[in-house]
Design a protein around this motif. Sequence first.
Motif, PDB file in Angstrom:
ATOM      1  N   PHE A 222       0.807  -1.206   0.000  1.00 11.69           N
ATOM      2  CA  PHE A 222       0.000   0.000   0.000  1.00 11.69           C
ATOM      3  C   PHE A 222       0.849   1.269   0.000  1.00 11.69           C
ATOM      4  CE2 PHE A 222      -3.083   3.103   1.827  1.00 11.69           C
ATOM      5  CZ  PHE A 222      -3.892   3.131   0.718  1.00 11.69           C
ATOM      6  N   MET A 276      -5.555  -3.754   2.903  1.00 14.73           N
ATOM      7  CA  MET A 276      -4.370  -3.095   2.349  1.00 14.73           C
ATOM      8  C   MET A 276      -3.860  -3.889   1.144  1.00 14.73           C
ATOM      9  SD  MET A 276      -2.301  -1.909   5.717  1.00 14.73           S
ATOM     10  CE  MET A 276      -0.916  -1.098   4.935  1.00 14.73           C
ATOM     11  N   THR A 280      -3.487  -2.625  -2.651  1.00 14.11           N
ATOM     12  CA  THR A 280      -2.202  -2.712  -3.353  1.00 14.11           C
ATOM     13  C   THR A 280      -2.367  -3.412  -4.691  1.00 14.11           C
ATOM     14  OG1 THR A 280      -1.280  -3.055  -1.173  1.00 14.11           O
ATOM     15  CG2 THR A 280       0.204  -3.284  -3.017  1.00 14.11           C
TER      16      THR A 280
END
Lengths: 493, 142, 112
Positions: A222, A276, A280
């Motif tokens: 992230f 996260m 990503t």
Amino acid sequence: MNNVVVLPILIPVLTGIVLILVRSLTWLRIIGVASLLINIGVTAYLISQIDATGIQVLELGGWSAPFGIVLVADMFAALLVVTANVTAVICLLFASRTIGEKRERFYFHSFYQFLIAGVCGSFLTGDIFNLFVFFEVMLISSYALIVLGATKQQLRESIKYMLVNMLSSVFFVVSVGFLYGAVGTLNMADLSLRIAEMGQGGLLNIIALMFLFVFGLKAGLFLFFWLPGSYSAPPAAVSAIFAALLTKVGIYALIRTFTLIFYQDPDFTHELLGWMAGATIVLGTIGAVGAKNVKGILVYNVVASVGFIIFGLAAFTEGALQGVVYYLLHDIVIKALLFLLGGAFLIAAGTGRLRSTGEWIRTYPLLGWLLFATAFAVAGVPPLSGFLGKLLILEGGLRAGEYVLVGIALLSSLLLLYSIIRWFMEGFWKPRPEGAPAGGETRVVRSLLMPCVLLLAISAALGLGAEGLAGFVDQAAHTMAEPSVYISAVLGE
Amino acid sequence: MNMNDVILRTATKVITFIILTFSLYMFFAGHNNPGGGFIGGLITASALVLLYLSFDLESMKKVLPVNYIAMTAIGLLIAVATGMGSFLFGAPFLSHAFGYYDLPLFGEKTELATAVLFDLGVYLTVVGITMTIILAIGEDQT
Amino acid sequence: MELLVAILIGVLFMIGTYLILTRRLLRIILGTVLLSHGAHLLLMTTAGLKRGAPPLLGEEAAAYTDPLPQALILTSIVISFGVTSFILVLAYRTYKQLGTDDMEQLRRQEDE
């Protein structure tokens, strides 16, 4: 006590020191490659020992476990060490053909060995402050490697890379300080034990988040804003080894801390990890699909795969963790391969901009088809490596009920495949536009393909030999799913 | 440097030796008392920096033709090799031993420890690396 | 005592953060130096500011301080010393080669 555990760190350190004193270019290369080959042999022996008698522990200086620093080689760490060394040898072969004499004279080989030592040390240590030290060994070598050659772009990017990493190191120290204040120990096994006793309340959750921030920054989870710039600045061989190993060390640290230490409150921590990871994957995929030059495609592929591995960690079932181990091994090899192909292509085509390339399949058919095969390995098509890891991670995700994230992961695999195939189509098949730059020397480019073929062969071997690997991977995942195995091996109770 | 630095030079000639002696004392005091290779090395480096400040780089290169990078490497090599010495005795990496011996010059029951060898490595490394850093910054005059 | 040190750490972090957010490279580096000082002090404070003899052989005191945080801080100081000197040289080199120390002008340009 088993002194073999320290050898994968010592051999590169010693080699790095000796290489400072060596002047001859030929010997620099020979010693560098030989030391990594020896390291592979030693680690293979270590794996056989772990297979026979369980986790190997070395208490440095004879100071017993919760007080001194321990090195712990469990199957997970050992597998990563051996894969890292194999990849490092091949990248070194590529490097000695491309990196240029000036860089080699300026201690490139020493820094390379120190980098490997830092990476192996991070994998093998069983103490969280020692992890910080090995991180720094690795990072300082990477600072040197990223700036070596000192072109304008390298200077500009390495300043930012260093500042980001210095900042995250400060936060690492702060987190270690808080952890020591709250729990009173830094040995990972002892930490796990004590946190299990006192329960993972609000304070420890915050400390866990700080570690998540620190390791997430290093892994590119992230917080990957620094990654595209820094990984496209240095020469291909260096960015290949960065892409293969540096983010993986961050991922390893995340996996270690969130399976061994902060595993009490998965509803909070692992849920957060999952989202996260999802973000990503999405952002990395968008970047890869939208990239207009080769380096962009490469770096955003790294970002997306980081998300994918952490997604397996977030699912947190034993099956998913097996998938994580498979995928991590695969990803080390395949990211190095992808970057080496990128480097070879940049030399061949003379530019990374997809718009101004084309028709290279006439000159370099092998390079083109290697890239084609790699694209399928990245997407996880059997029989190449990556298939089994992806399957297990997705299955684990489904079992954990993360349907949205599984959908995102599947879609991203397809789009990542598209991103590389687009490079393949535009770079190799499209008619070459007017005014395209002239390519590099054919002979040089052809000599670069051997390392790439080797890496692809390893990837295929990882895929086809998954059956033979299964025993080792099971052990690795079992240790992660059952922290008591690790703890009793270290603390000896 | 063009300025009149007679005082600095005269003082340096004396002070350097005091600092160097003190650094040796610190080096050997280490392990059980405050001191050791790290701090000893830093003090030695400070003495060298003083020399480099009061006399110019060129003449210092003639007086002390030391390759500090090689010095760092040798120091590291000694430190790591001392750690590896424990392999021979089947002890964990970095294990150290000490004993008391009667030596002619130092009197009875002098403590000898293998940690001193490790410290020697640290000492050389610290001196080498500090001087490398300072010279790297200082050599660039343009 | 803890409170005073805590305030000191806060101030260090505050100034460090402020400096990092400026545009001049040298100020940013000074900011990271201050931040790492803050982190080291914090490490010492969270481990507890105890009163006691230094942890040495032959002191024969009733209470000793915890040597571990001091060892950690020493390690960390050495590392940040090395990294800082490296980045100072790097910044100087960058300034000479690119002719600027303004982070705005050190941005990535397209098509490289």
